[in-house]
Design an enzyme around this catalytic site. Structure first.
Site: not given
Length: 257
Positions: A108, A111
């Protein structure tokens, strides 16, 4: 206490992730980040944003312990879409967001960095999407953004092996704009933000609206399918084993189910 520290200097907003020890992306952190973006929108003098992490990492991934508290596939799909909406907001923000990456941007965390418009990384930083080593998949549109930057072949390799690349390699593949030594990442990001902040605000805003047109129309459809798959996969037996192995610091033993 907010997990995102906010300050403004020289028409530049600085957002610092403060969630030790790894600056993991929790639902609270995502909420705080969204609120800070609201705040910045209310300050027309701001022309650029720097996003960085406190401590050893930019962000070493999602908060896996929190994710395991969810029960149904629909819960995981909703979580995925929540993150995707926030990161899409960042990608379509009215001023540029510069990620200053040190230590690691994994899962994440990568991301999040990919949702920023510009990325400055330390040469030794580790960047990757290691979700498959946990028996899960990326859920915040990582499967859609990574190929956009590094190409499909390299994206397949990185996601399917789960192996991270260095900042130097990331610059080579176009994942980051430039690299610097470990102690100069923020300084370089600030220098770049200063150059942007010298420009006229209306011209910055127009460019921020125009460049996203270069995206293909299939991105949103791909992200929707990713969220659905994220929900399905997170409920699998292999996901349970992979997450348990991660938390217990051992190698996972997958049964392909």
């Amino acid at each position: 206490m907010s997990t995102i520290h906010y300050e403004v200097t020289d028409n530049i907003a600085v957002l610092t992730i403060q969630s030790p020890p790894a600056n993991a992306l929790s639902s609270t952190l995502l909420r705080d980040l969204n609120q800070k973006l609201d705040t910045i929108e209310g300050v027309p003098e701001i022309k650029a944003v720097i996003l960085t992490g406190e401590g050893k990492f930019f962000s070493a991934g999602a908060d896996i312990k929190e994710f395991t508290s969810l029960q149904e596939a629909s819960d995981y799909e909703a979580l995925s879409k929540k993150g995707q909406v926030l990161f899409a907001r960042m990608e379509n923000y009215h001023v540029p967001i510069i990620a200053a990456i040190h230590g690691a941007a994994l899962g994440g965390g990568l991301e999040l960095a990919m949702a920023c418009h510009i990325r400055i990384a330390s040469e030794t930083a580790k960047l990757g999407l290691p979700e498959l080593t946990l028996g899960i998949i990326p859920g915040f549109a990582g499967t859609q953004r990574l190929p956009y930057y590094v190409g499909a072949s390299k994206a397949y390799e990185m996601i399917l092996t789960g192996e991270a690349i260095t900042g130097v390699e990331a610059e080579k593949y176009g994942l980051v704009n430039q690299t610097t030594d470990d102690d100069s990442v923020y300084e370089h990001a600030k220098q770049l933000a200063d150059k942007i902040a010298e420009k006229s605000g209306p011209t910055i805003h127009e460019i921020m609206k125009l460049i996203p047109y270069a995206r293909t129309g299939n991105f949103t459809e791909g992200a929707d399918h990713e969220a659905e798959a994220f929900g399905r996969v997170f409920g699998s037996e292999d996901a349970k084993e992979g997450i348990a192995a991660f938390l217990e610091k051992r190698k996972a033993s997958f049964k392909d189910q």
